[in-house]
Design a protein around this motif. Sequence first.
Motif, PDB file in Angstrom:
ATOM      1  N   UNK A   1       0.829  -1.210   0.000  1.00 33.15           N
ATOM      2  CA  UNK A   1       0.000   0.000   0.000  1.00 33.15           C
ATOM      3  C   UNK A   1       0.863   1.259   0.000  1.00 33.15           C
ATOM      4  N   UNK A   2       1.967   1.223   0.742  1.00 33.41           N
ATOM      5  CA  UNK A   2       2.860   2.385   0.786  1.00 33.41           C
ATOM      6  C   UNK A   2       3.463   2.654  -0.586  1.00 33.41           C
ATOM      7  N   UNK A   3       3.851   1.596  -1.278  1.00 29.43           N
ATOM      8  CA  UNK A   3       4.386   1.757  -2.632  1.00 29.43           C
ATOM      9  C   UNK A   3       3.331   2.336  -3.562  1.00 29.43           C
ATOM     10  N   UNK A   4       2.082   1.876  -3.414  1.00 30.12           N
ATOM     11  CA  UNK A   4       0.998   2.413  -4.234  1.00 30.12           C
ATOM     12  C   UNK A   4       0.725   3.868  -3.943  1.00 30.12           C
ATOM     13  N   UNK A   5       0.746   4.249  -2.662  1.00 36.84           N
ATOM     14  CA  UNK A   5       0.508   5.643  -2.286  1.00 36.84           C
ATOM     15  C   UNK A   5       1.592   6.571  -2.823  1.00 36.84           C
ATOM     16  N   UNK A   6       2.822   6.095  -2.827  1.00 35.58           N
ATOM     17  CA  UNK A   6       3.929   6.928  -3.292  1.00 35.58           C
ATOM     18  C   UNK A   6       3.897   7.123  -4.814  1.00 35.58           C
ATOM     19  N   UNK A   7       3.131   6.299  -5.507  1.00 35.35           N
ATOM     20  CA  UNK A   7       2.997   6.444  -6.965  1.00 35.35           C
ATOM     21  C   UNK A   7       1.849   7.361  -7.371  1.00 35.35           C
ATOM     22  N   UNK A   8       1.076   7.834  -6.370  1.00 34.48           N
ATOM     23  CA  UNK A   8      -0.017   8.768  -6.670  1.00 34.48           C
ATOM     24  C   UNK A   8       0.556  10.180  -6.747  1.00 34.48           C
TER      25      UNK A   8
ATOM     26  N   UNK B   1      -7.628   8.455  -2.997  1.00 30.84           N
ATOM     27  CA  UNK B   1      -6.696   7.405  -2.557  1.00 30.84           C
ATOM     28  C   UNK B   1      -7.197   6.010  -2.901  1.00 30.84           C
ATOM     29  N   UNK B   2      -8.410   5.688  -2.487  1.00 31.58           N
ATOM     30  CA  UNK B   2      -8.937   4.336  -2.722  1.00 31.58           C
ATOM     31  C   UNK B   2      -9.046   3.989  -4.203  1.00 31.58           C
ATOM     32  N   UNK B   3      -9.622   4.879  -5.043  1.00 28.22           N
ATOM     33  CA  UNK B   3      -9.657   4.536  -6.476  1.00 28.22           C
ATOM     34  C   UNK B   3      -8.279   4.346  -7.093  1.00 28.22           C
ATOM     35  N   UNK B   4      -7.301   5.173  -6.678  1.00 24.52           N
ATOM     36  CA  UNK B   4      -5.950   5.058  -7.224  1.00 24.52           C
ATOM     37  C   UNK B   4      -5.257   3.777  -6.753  1.00 24.52           C
ATOM     38  N   UNK B   5      -5.647   3.291  -5.577  1.00 23.91           N
ATOM     39  CA  UNK B   5      -5.042   2.084  -5.015  1.00 23.91           C
ATOM     40  C   UNK B   5      -5.791   0.806  -5.407  1.00 23.91           C
ATOM     41  N   UNK B   6      -6.773   0.939  -6.258  1.00 23.87           N
ATOM     42  CA  UNK B   6      -7.614  -0.211  -6.617  1.00 23.87           C
ATOM     43  C   UNK B   6      -6.808  -1.426  -7.081  1.00 23.87           C
ATOM     44  N   UNK B   7      -5.818  -1.269  -7.980  1.00 26.17           N
ATOM     45  CA  UNK B   7      -5.031  -2.456  -8.392  1.00 26.17           C
ATOM     46  C   UNK B   7      -4.249  -3.087  -7.241  1.00 26.17           C
ATOM     47  N   UNK B   8      -3.709  -2.239  -6.341  1.00 24.75           N
ATOM     48  CA  UNK B   8      -2.939  -2.753  -5.207  1.00 24.75           C
ATOM     49  C   UNK B   8      -3.857  -3.475  -4.223  1.00 24.75           C
ATOM     50  N   UNK B   9      -5.040  -2.908  -3.992  1.00 24.83           N
ATOM     51  CA  UNK B   9      -6.007  -3.541  -3.090  1.00 24.83           C
ATOM     52  C   UNK B   9      -6.415  -4.907  -3.638  1.00 24.83           C
ATOM     53  N   UNK B  10      -6.635  -4.972  -4.946  1.00 24.22           N
ATOM     54  CA  UNK B  10      -7.012  -6.244  -5.576  1.00 24.22           C
ATOM     55  C   UNK B  10      -5.887  -7.266  -5.438  1.00 24.22           C
ATOM     56  N   UNK B  11      -4.651  -6.831  -5.670  1.00 20.22           N
ATOM     57  CA  UNK B  11      -3.506  -7.730  -5.564  1.00 20.22           C
ATOM     58  C   UNK B  11      -3.358  -8.275  -4.145  1.00 20.22           C
ATOM     59  N   UNK B  12      -3.402  -7.392  -3.149  1.00 21.41           N
ATOM     60  CA  UNK B  12      -3.229  -7.828  -1.761  1.00 21.41           C
ATOM     61  C   UNK B  12      -4.399  -8.700  -1.311  1.00 21.41           C
ATOM     62  N   UNK B  13      -5.610  -8.403  -1.805  1.00 17.90           N
ATOM     63  CA  UNK B  13      -6.769  -9.222  -1.438  1.00 17.90           C
ATOM     64  C   UNK B  13      -6.625 -10.640  -1.970  1.00 17.90           C
ATOM     65  N   UNK B  14      -6.168 -10.775  -3.213  1.00 15.63           N
ATOM     66  CA  UNK B  14      -5.997 -12.105  -3.816  1.00 15.63           C
ATOM     67  C   UNK B  14      -4.884 -12.871  -3.100  1.00 15.63           C
ATOM     68  N   UNK B  15      -3.759 -12.195  -2.821  1.00 13.17           N
ATOM     69  CA  UNK B  15      -2.655 -12.863  -2.118  1.00 13.17           C
ATOM     70  C   UNK B  15      -3.066 -13.280  -0.706  1.00 13.17           C
ATOM     71  N   UNK B  16      -3.818 -12.411  -0.026  1.00 11.60           N
ATOM     72  CA  UNK B  16      -4.256 -12.724   1.333  1.00 11.60           C
ATOM     73  C   UNK B  16      -5.256 -13.872   1.335  1.00 11.60           C
ATOM     74  N   UNK B  17      -6.137 -13.890   0.343  1.00  7.66           N
ATOM     75  CA  UNK B  17      -7.098 -14.993   0.215  1.00  7.66           C
ATOM     76  C   UNK B  17      -6.365 -16.311   0.012  1.00  7.66           C
ATOM     77  N   UNK B  18      -5.396 -16.290  -0.898  1.00  2.00           N
ATOM     78  CA  UNK B  18      -4.608 -17.486  -1.180  1.00  2.00           C
ATOM     79  C   UNK B  18      -3.893 -17.979   0.076  1.00  2.00           C
ATOM     80  N   UNK B  19      -3.260 -17.056   0.807  1.00  6.65           N
ATOM     81  CA  UNK B  19      -2.528 -17.433   2.007  1.00  6.65           C
ATOM     82  C   UNK B  19      -3.430 -17.930   3.122  1.00  6.65           C
ATOM     83  N   UNK B  20      -4.603 -17.293   3.303  1.00  3.38           N
ATOM     84  CA  UNK B  20      -5.512 -17.679   4.376  1.00  3.38           C
ATOM     85  C   UNK B  20      -6.109 -19.059   4.136  1.00  3.38           C
ATOM     86  N   UNK B  21      -6.510 -19.342   2.914  1.00  4.31           N
ATOM     87  CA  UNK B  21      -7.104 -20.640   2.612  1.00  4.31           C
ATOM     88  C   UNK B  21      -6.080 -21.767   2.703  1.00  4.31           C
TER      89      UNK B  21
END
Length: 293
Positions: free
Chosen positions: A178-185, A208-228
């Motif tokens: 998220x920090x990397x995504x914020x620094x690219x805005x 902020x949230x719309x600009x971070x949409x790709x990062x949020x999607x990436x972290x959500x998918x990785x977190x889902x994969x790790x949790x399951x």
Amino acid sequence: MRKLSLEMKYKRAGWAFVAPASLLIFILSFYPMLRSFILSLQAGLGNNLHFAGLRNYIRLFEDDKFRAAVSNVLIYFVFQVPIMLFTALILASILNDKNLKYKGLFRTLIFLPCVTSLVSSALIFKSLFSLDGLVNTLLISWGFLSGPKNWLMDPFWARVIVILTITWRWTGYNTVFFLAGLQNIDSSIYEAAHIDGANSIQTFFRITLPQLKPVILLTAIMSTNGTLQLFDEVKNLTGGGPGNATLTVSQYIYNLSFVYNPQFGYASAVSYAILIMVAILSFIQIKVGDKEK
């Protein structure tokens, strides 16, 4: 012909670079996946392996332990992933503040749990919530408990502790994304919004949230994969107990293969059940993330 020959040389050079990695991926990933799928259609051990068709997959719907494991990982997914990602986003927003002093120190402290091994993080929380651990000591001294509580033997609190452990371990990891995504805005977007009279909350939700949409999607998918596929924390923290209250699907696969009477065919079927669950949830997240507002 010369141009075509040069193009062919480039293609051959490209394939020469790609071939070793592709071969390793096939040998170490795709071939085991294929063998695992074939094994999921078989029953027995060693030379007694025989074709069982879809019997192992049908058994999934009749298995109480499998249903308990799926229920547990879905509980972790529903509660832990949103809490972790929201906390990571808040921490990243704070760390991205230009006026914040000692940024390097704070970033190191937040990321430090990620450096801790999975076994160590589980043992830390197991120690904290033990009968003579810090949590019981503090709660008794403050008058909230009359005596030590065995937190890890209570189904509800055992799940809560697992969620706390995972959140503590992985929040810093997602904060970096998220920090990397914020620094690219572009900061000029925020400056223009402030000139137009937007406050901090409005800029957070509208920019902020719309600009971070790709990062949020990436972290959500990785977190889902790790949790399951959660294994290490639960294995070392609760062992899947009490009963099957914290049992995960990955731990159930381990038990089927190495703890119970070995059932490699059925364990392979359970592993493909995880694959299907991850694929479905990731597909849903991608579809929801790609929706036009």
